[in-house]
Design a protein around this motif. Structure first.
Motif, mmCIF file in Angstrom:
data_model
loop_
_atom_site.group_PDB
_atom_site.id
_atom_site.type_symbol
_atom_site.label_atom_id
_atom_site.label_comp_id
_atom_site.label_asym_id
_atom_site.label_seq_id
_atom_site.Cartn_x
_atom_site.Cartn_y
_atom_site.Cartn_z
ATOM 1 N N GLY A 96 29.079 45.250 1.483
ATOM 2 C CA GLY A 96 28.997 43.796 1.418
ATOM 3 C C GLY A 96 27.702 43.314 0.784
ATOM 4 N N CYS A 97 27.716 42.071 0.317
ATOM 5 C CA CYS A 97 26.506 41.456 -0.226
ATOM 6 C C CYS A 97 26.632 39.945 -0.106
ATOM 7 N N THR A 98 25.514 39.269 -0.067
ATOM 8 C CA THR A 98 25.536 37.816 -0.048
ATOM 9 C C THR A 98 24.204 37.258 -0.522
ATOM 10 N N PHE A 99 24.275 36.260 -1.393
ATOM 11 C CA PHE A 99 23.097 35.475 -1.715
ATOM 12 C C PHE A 99 22.865 34.490 -0.576
ATOM 13 N N LEU A 100 21.606 34.240 -0.259
ATOM 14 C CA LEU A 100 21.238 33.261 0.757
ATOM 15 C C LEU A 100 19.781 32.869 0.560
ATOM 16 N N ASP A 101 19.410 31.705 1.025
ATOM 17 C CA ASP A 101 18.012 31.279 0.982
ATOM 18 C C ASP A 101 17.458 31.398 2.396
ATOM 19 N N PRO A 139 28.324 49.345 7.951
ATOM 20 C CA PRO A 139 28.459 47.931 7.573
ATOM 21 C C PRO A 139 29.409 47.732 6.396
ATOM 22 N N MET A 140 30.180 46.650 6.483
ATOM 23 C CA MET A 140 31.113 46.303 5.417
ATOM 24 C C MET A 140 30.849 44.864 4.959
ATOM 25 N N SER A 141 31.788 43.949 5.137
ATOM 26 C CA SER A 141 31.641 42.589 4.610
ATOM 27 C C SER A 141 30.464 41.861 5.261
ATOM 28 N N ALA A 142 29.814 40.993 4.473
ATOM 29 C CA ALA A 142 28.644 40.253 4.950
ATOM 30 C C ALA A 142 28.811 38.768 4.635
ATOM 31 N N VAL A 143 28.437 37.929 5.606
ATOM 32 C CA VAL A 143 28.504 36.480 5.447
ATOM 33 C C VAL A 143 27.179 35.872 5.891
ATOM 34 N N ALA A 144 26.650 34.954 5.100
ATOM 35 C CA ALA A 144 25.432 34.224 5.472
ATOM 36 C C ALA A 144 25.794 32.783 5.766
ATOM 37 N N ALA A 145 25.505 32.332 6.979
ATOM 38 C CA ALA A 145 25.819 30.966 7.394
ATOM 39 C C ALA A 145 24.904 30.587 8.558
ATOM 40 N N VAL A 181 27.582 40.688 9.831
ATOM 41 C CA VAL A 181 28.108 41.840 9.102
ATOM 42 C C VAL A 181 29.195 42.512 9.922
ATOM 43 N N ALA A 182 30.402 42.591 9.367
ATOM 44 C CA ALA A 182 31.492 43.336 10.000
ATOM 45 C C ALA A 182 31.232 44.823 9.799
ATOM 46 N N CYS A 183 31.275 45.586 10.883
ATOM 47 C CA CYS A 183 30.977 47.017 10.795
ATOM 48 C C CYS A 183 32.181 47.847 11.233
ATOM 49 N N ASP A 184 32.430 48.891 10.515
ATOM 50 C CA ASP A 184 33.572 49.770 10.751
ATOM 51 C C ASP A 184 33.257 50.755 11.871
ATOM 52 N N SER A 185 34.109 50.790 12.905
ATOM 53 C CA SER A 185 34.043 51.799 13.971
ATOM 54 C C SER A 185 32.745 51.786 14.771
ATOM 55 N N THR A 186 31.930 50.780 14.594
ATOM 56 C CA THR A 186 30.664 50.626 15.307
ATOM 57 C C THR A 186 30.470 49.149 15.624
ATOM 58 N N ALA A 187 29.447 48.848 16.384
ATOM 59 C CA ALA A 187 29.161 47.457 16.735
ATOM 60 C C ALA A 187 28.830 46.650 15.481
#
Length: 562
Positions: A166-171, A249-255, A267-273
């Motif tokens: 995953g990746c995300t631009f954020l300020d 870690p997989m998909s990432a969201v900044a909000a 961050v959505a993580c596979d098979s882990t917290a």
């Protein structure tokens, strides 16, 4: 007679309700999206690198007000065939697209994962970052239909091989410049990788399958600060980002999940917290997933976190989280209660039986413009070999559409949503946006080793809508991280501008609000990353409006919306 009359009334109302459900038609072929998205083997997958697939994007790269389409591509173990490349399709404004990949300078082969989009240099043209197994790439949008690879120039290059996910631009520091977060899935070496059946982590349902992720070495996450001169600096350690370990870690969201004005990262993580990086407002982050209730499901178990949908499903003004998982497990819906606490509302909301398929990209678009965001996601198994032995675990499976009933619950209306939803594919990323500018949200889907699906929303109801495009001034030009509240009577909807969501994908950056029977928004409140708050009143519906930071007024778009 009375009983028959009552039954007839019930059937009438059921038929009316059914007629209001949006249906979706896959028009990819007639739209010109005919090239397959290559990703690993077709009927078998030897290694995990072949299974995860990649994202897609609705992306107005030329600023003409019409959503263009970007698809990524993987490769094959024996080498990339000629059709294996990322593809940029320009919107012809008539329901068709033209492949402009070569002209744009985006032809590239490799094992691509994720897309995130944002104007990192604030020149008015949204740029593009793509993660790979191998080396990531930053493309600068030149504003003339072409892109330049500035990865090395921007100091985002590295030696060795990483599996960017995953990746995300954020300020994150609110200086008006977009920084960059990049997650890494795991450490993988194709030369030394174990083959199917070699250990307990290489067998599923008694069938030898590709290994992992369990048992494979962990990777780490990275944060890069924008220096404002076209370069980035690695601040992963000082910021606390790299302190979180032993995750996939997989998909990432900044909000901004707690409405304090600072962008957080989930961050959505596979098979882990999973990870919830709280922005401390001083340049550092702290993982509070466990104490906030977003690390595990309500039973305290880790799940195979893959895709993320972000939205305000109960219209309380707070951003909730929907996360997809593996077969024989439910997706999870985290209801934001405020004060950094989330409640697992999965079963209460009606997702307790959604366990049949492996689920990936997801979103919370309002597909029927009724003022309540729905939840839609795509599916597809990672083990093509298993289907031969167990028909209940098909490699290709349908999309899922859960309609918001407006009372905290959702109804699975997938079977009533048209052939575009029911058609089986092994899908991964998906994105939502209005590609034909007709006032409803359409659905773009990545299909493994097939052309993408472009699901046109053929909703015929009379509900109204409003689109909002944000242009930052003190804030980053893309408006990423800005939170918008739309108020009609006693109802408030919250949305935010995201650089990445779903699974490795990017939605239409124009926020799309359903208004139901209302013809206007009583109030639009924009909370910009800079701290600026703009309040706009009596905004007419059924149009796209452009809001420029600090202006205090709404500029109707010149774009002819149908």
């Amino acid at each position: 007679m009375k009983v028959l009359l009552q039954a007839a009334v019930v059937l009438l109302f059921q038929s009316i309700a059914l007629a209001q459900i949006p249906t979706f038609t896959d028009i990819a072929a007639q739209a010109g999206l005919t090239q397959p998205i290559i990703y690993g083997g077709i009927e078998s997958k030897k290694f995990i690198i072949e299974t995860n697939g990649c994202g897609v994007a609705f992306y107005d790269y030329d600023n003409d007000g019409w959503m263009d389409i970007l698809t990524l591509s993987g490769s094959r173990l024996e080498g990339a065939p000629k059709e294996a490349t990322n593809r940029l399709y320009r919107n012809n404004r008539n329901g068709t697209f033209t492949d402009v990949t070569a002209k744009a300078g985006l032809t590239r082969t490799g094992w691509a994962s994720a897309i995130c989009i944002g104007d990192y240099d604030n020149d008015g043209w949204d740029d593009l970052f793509i993660t790979y197994w191998g080396a990531n790439v930053l493309y600068k949008n030149n504003g003339n239909g072409t892109f330049t690879d500035v990865t090395k120039k921007s100091k985002l290059d590295f030696t060795g091989v990483r599996w960017g996910s995953g990746c995300t631009f954020l300020d994150y520091d609110r200086d008006g410049k977009l920084d960059l977060f990049v997650s890494n899935y795991l450490t993988f070496d194709l030369q030394t990788a174990a083959e199917p059946g070699k250990s307990a982590n290489c067998v599923w349902k008694g069938i030898p399958v590709n290994c992992g992720p369990k048992g494979m070495p962990f990777a780490r996450n990275w944060l890069y600060r924008n220096n404002g001169d076209g370069t980035f600096a690695d601040v992963s350690s000082n910021s606390g980002i790299s302190k979180v370990s032993e995750r996939y870690p997989m998909s990432a969201v900044a909000a901004d999940f707690n409405k304090d004005g600072w962008q957080d990262i989930y961050v959505a993580c596979d098979s882990t917290a999973s990870i919830l990086y709280r922005n401390n407002g001083n340049g550092t982050f702290t993982d509070i997933a466990l104490e906030s209730g977003t690390a595990y499901n309500e039973d305290g178990q880790p799940q195979a976190g893959m895709g993320l949908g972000i939205g305000d499903y109960n219209n309380d003004g707070k951003l909730d989280i929907f996360k997809t998982h593996f077969a024989e497990d439910t997706p999870v819906l985290y209801r934001n209660l405020g004060k950094w606490f989330f409640e697992d509302a999965t079963f209460a909301a009606g997702f307790g039986t959604a366990t049949k398929y492996v689920c990936w990209g997801a979103g919370m678009p309002d597909l029927d413009n009724d003022g309540w965001v729905d939840i839609a996601f795509v599916t597809g198994n990672v083990y093509p070999e298993v289907e031969k032995y167990f028909k209940d675990y098909p490699h290709r499976s349908p999309r899922m559409f859960f309609r918001n009933l407006g009372n905290g619950r959702f109804a699975n209306v997938s079977n009533e949503s048209g052939a575009g939803v029911l058609a089986p594919h092994s899908s991964r990323g998906c994105a939502f946006g209005d590609f034909d500018n007709d006032g409803d949200s359409d659905w773009l889907v990545m299909n493994m080793n097939e052309p993408p699906s472009l699901l046109r929303n053929d909703y015929t109801g009379k509900n109204n809508w409003l689109k909002v495009k944000l242009v930052g001034v003190k804030s980053n030009r893309s408006g990423l991280g800005a939170r918008v509240l739309l108020t009609t009577d006693n109802q408030t909807q919250a949305q935010t501008v995201l650089s990445q969501s779903s699974y490795y994908s990017h939605d239409d950056s124009r926020l799309h609000f359903g208004l139901g029977e209302k013809i206007k928004a009583d109030r639009l409140t924009v909370y910009w990353p800079s701290g600026q708050v703009d309040v706009l009143k009596d905004v007419q519906g059924n149009q796209l409006v452009v809001i420029k930071e600090e202006t205090g007024s709404v500029a109707p778009s010149k774009l002819p919306i149908k």
